[in-house]
Design an enzyme around this catalytic site. Structure first.
Site, PDB file in Angstrom:
ATOM      1  N   GLY A 189       0.835  -1.213   0.000  1.00 10.69           N
ATOM      2  CA  GLY A 189       0.000   0.000   0.000  1.00 10.69           C
ATOM      3  C   GLY A 189       0.861   1.252   0.000  1.00 10.69           C
ATOM      4  CB  THR A 190       3.777   2.228   2.120  1.00  8.96           C
ATOM      5  OG1 THR A 190       3.019   2.016   3.308  1.00  8.96           O
ATOM      6  CG2 THR A 190       4.683   3.418   2.308  1.00  8.96           C
ATOM      7  CG  ASP A 206       1.137 -10.298   6.442  1.00 10.31           C
ATOM      8  OD1 ASP A 206       1.337 -10.602   7.632  1.00 10.31           O
ATOM      9  OD2 ASP A 206       0.083  -9.756   6.047  1.00 10.31           O
ATOM     10  N   GLY A 229      -1.539 -13.009   8.540  1.00  7.68           N
ATOM     11  CA  GLY A 229      -1.346 -13.515   7.177  1.00  7.68           C
ATOM     12  C   GLY A 229      -2.650 -13.320   6.448  1.00  7.68           C
ATOM     13  NE  ARG A 230      -6.619  -7.801   4.271  1.00 15.26           N
ATOM     14  CZ  ARG A 230      -7.616  -7.617   5.116  1.00 15.26           C
ATOM     15  NH1 ARG A 230      -7.417  -7.662   6.390  1.00 15.26           N
ATOM     16  NH2 ARG A 230      -8.828  -7.388   4.682  1.00 15.26           N
ATOM     17  NE  ARG A 244      -9.820 -24.394  27.333  1.00 18.07           N
ATOM     18  CZ  ARG A 244     -10.751 -25.333  27.521  1.00 18.07           C
ATOM     19  NH1 ARG A 244     -11.389 -25.845  26.467  1.00 18.07           N
ATOM     20  NH2 ARG A 244     -11.057 -25.746  28.737  1.00 18.07           N
ATOM     21  CG  HIS A 292      -1.626  -6.123  16.594  1.00 16.50           C
ATOM     22  ND1 HIS A 292      -2.936  -6.544  16.590  1.00 16.50           N
ATOM     23  CD2 HIS A 292      -1.485  -5.313  15.525  1.00 16.50           C
ATOM     24  CE1 HIS A 292      -3.566  -5.993  15.569  1.00 16.50           C
ATOM     25  NE2 HIS A 292      -2.709  -5.239  14.906  1.00 16.50           N
ATOM     26  CD  GLN A 304       1.272 -13.377  14.519  1.00 19.24           C
ATOM     27  OE1 GLN A 304       1.436 -14.031  13.513  1.00 19.24           O
ATOM     28  NE2 GLN A 304       0.068 -12.959  14.894  1.00 19.24           N
ATOM     29  NE  ARG A 305       1.738  -4.804  12.947  1.00 21.16           N
ATOM     30  CZ  ARG A 305       0.566  -4.305  12.575  1.00 21.16           C
ATOM     31  NH1 ARG A 305      -0.176  -4.965  11.711  1.00 21.16           N
ATOM     32  NH2 ARG A 305       0.146  -3.166  13.035  1.00 21.16           N
TER      33      ARG A 305
HETATM   34  O1  F6P Z   1      -0.009  -6.531   6.887  1.00 21.21           O
HETATM   35  C1  F6P Z   1       0.411  -7.014   8.083  1.00 21.21           C
HETATM   36  C2  F6P Z   1      -0.736  -7.381   8.981  1.00 21.21           C
HETATM   37  O2  F6P Z   1      -0.055  -7.898  10.062  1.00 21.21           O
HETATM   38  C3  F6P Z   1      -1.784  -8.348   8.438  1.00 21.21           C
HETATM   39  O3  F6P Z   1      -1.421  -9.688   8.482  1.00 21.21           O
HETATM   40  C4  F6P Z   1      -2.966  -8.041   9.325  1.00 21.21           C
HETATM   41  O4  F6P Z   1      -4.191  -8.355   8.692  1.00 21.21           O
HETATM   42  C5  F6P Z   1      -2.834  -6.571   9.536  1.00 21.21           C
HETATM   43  O5  F6P Z   1      -1.463  -6.266   9.430  1.00 21.21           O
HETATM   44  C6  F6P Z   1      -3.407  -6.082  10.828  1.00 21.21           C
HETATM   45  O6  F6P Z   1      -3.357  -4.687  10.828  1.00 21.21           O
HETATM   46  P1  F6P Z   1      -3.892  -3.716  11.978  1.00 21.21           P
HETATM   47  O7  F6P Z   1      -2.707  -3.370  12.800  1.00 21.21           O
HETATM   48  O8  F6P Z   1      -4.418  -2.548  11.262  1.00 21.21           O
HETATM   49  O9  F6P Z   1      -4.913  -4.462  12.766  1.00 21.21           O
END
Ligand code: F6P
Length: 363
Positions: free
Chosen positions: A122-123, A145, A188-189, A281, A287, A289-290
């Site tokens: 997107g960027t 991703d 993983g969209r 369960r 997030h 993961q980020r």
């Molecule tokens: O594009 C990376 C991603 O981690 C996707 O896998 C996920 O759908 C999205 O970001 C989640 O974004 P947000 O932070 O806007 O919820």
């Protein structure tokens, strides 16, 4: 040779990702060390140069100290900062405005000679439009991703896979103790790279990814067999996974212009419980993961990308995004970068490797 460079700006856009700060650090240090350029950071994506005020942070090798290990982005980011489509309320209605001219005007007024845009597809699409309107820009690809086709790897992916693998290791011991099925929903969209890599590394029995629509009966056959023999089962589900006859599971809310995904893990868990009688369960890693510190691999890749971005500017190669091909850092045009996403090949080597280990991909 291109234009004379004195001052460059860095912007981080889209979702954050471990390694963004390491790229910022690399750009600042290489720009200073090699060419003596001044560097500023733009706050909160391109919002920092939208409208009538600019939000810029001066960056020097002193204030980027320690950033190699720091998660997030010190500049802030947003996935709703596209200046070509800013939604504003007019008479109570949402109206889309093109604010790109203000962004361009602000960049010129601040005497910024070139911009480094760090972000995902997107960027890069936004950067491409600004480039076409005359702004000298280079791009650096990021996304946990790992779904950009023109680079073999994006930074952030390795960290996300490590975090997900650690979560699977932890779920394994509790699953075994309680004789349960554990479902782990991962990000993983559109592409199942995180799920596939961490699923293999974490020894999952079932891995469901967007590229292979799943058959719940195939999943339940594995669960029944595993529960009878081993007494526990680990299942990984990418958030974009969908059943053979059905669609993705959404939260019914928007994330920028796209639907927010979520809930497929719980959906799969309920179906398994109903069809097999096993106790299930669900964990949604989300997030986590980020966040946090990047792995050594991501720190090195981020640094290599940042240094190459500076070289592209120095060589006047604008409109290009740095990329990793094999072991080499190279670059592609923005057009090439946004052409297509990189999906898991359902008949590729990695899927076959998983299946050779007896892992069920939902088919
Ligand atoms: O594009 C990376 C991603 O981690 C996707 O896998 C996920 O759908 C999205 O970001 C989640 O974004 P947000 O932070 O806007 O919820």
């Amino acid at each position: 040779m291109g234009i004379e460079i004195r001052k460059i700006a860095i912007s981080t856009g889209g979702g954050d990702c471990p390694g963004l700060n390491a790229v910022i650090r690399a750009v600042v240090r290489a720009a200073d060390q090699k060419y003596g350029w001044e560097v500023v950071g733009i706050k909160d994506g391109l919002r920092g140069v939208s409208g009538d005020s600019t939000k810029l942070i001066p960056l020097s090798r002193h204030n980027v100290g320690g950033l190699i290990r720091q998660g997030g982005t010190i500049l802030g980011t947003t996935n709703t900062g596209n200046p070509f489509s800013v939604v504003k309320k007019v008479d109570g209605k949402d109206v889309v405005h093109d604010m790109s001219d203000e962004v361009i005007e602000n960049i010129r007024r601040e005497k910024i000679d070139a911009v480094v845009g760090i972000g995902g597809d997107g960027t890069m699409a936004i950067m491409n439009e600004l480039y076409k309107k005359g702004i000298p820009i280079v791009g650096v690809p990021k996304t946990i991703d790992n779904d950009l086709l023109s680079t073999d790897v994006t930074f952030g992916f390795d960290t996300a896979v490590s975090i997900a693998t650690d979560a699977l290791d932890r779920l394994q011991t509790t699953a075994q103790s309680h004789h349960r099925v554990m479902v782990l929903e991962l990000m993983g969209r559109y592409a199942g790279w995180i799920a596939l890599h961490s699923g293999i590394a974490g020894g999952a029995e079932v891995i469901l990814i967007p590229e292979i629509p799943y058959d719940i009966d195939a999943v339940c056959r594995v669960v029944k067999r595993r529960m009878a023999r081993e007494g526990f089962t680990i299942i990984v589900v990418a958030e974009g996974a969908k059943p053979m006859e059905g669609t993705v599971t959404t939260l019914g809310k928007k994330q920028g212009i796209v639907e927010r995904l979520g809930g497929v893990g719980q959906k799969v868990a309920e179906e398994i419980e109903q069809l097999t009688g096993a106790e299930v369960r669900t964990t949604v890693l989300g997030h986590v993961q980020r966040g946090g510190s990047p792995t050594a691999y991501d720190r090195i890749l981020s640094t290599r990308f940042g240094v190459e971005a500076v070289e592209l500017i120095h060589n006047g190669q604008f409109g290009r995004m740095v990329a990793l091909r094999g072991n080499d850092i190279t670059s592609v045009t923005f057009e090439q970068a946004i052409e297509q996403l990189k999906f898991v090949d359902p008949d590729g080597q990695l899927v076959h490797t998983a299946e050779a280990m007896g892992v069920c991909l939902g088919r």
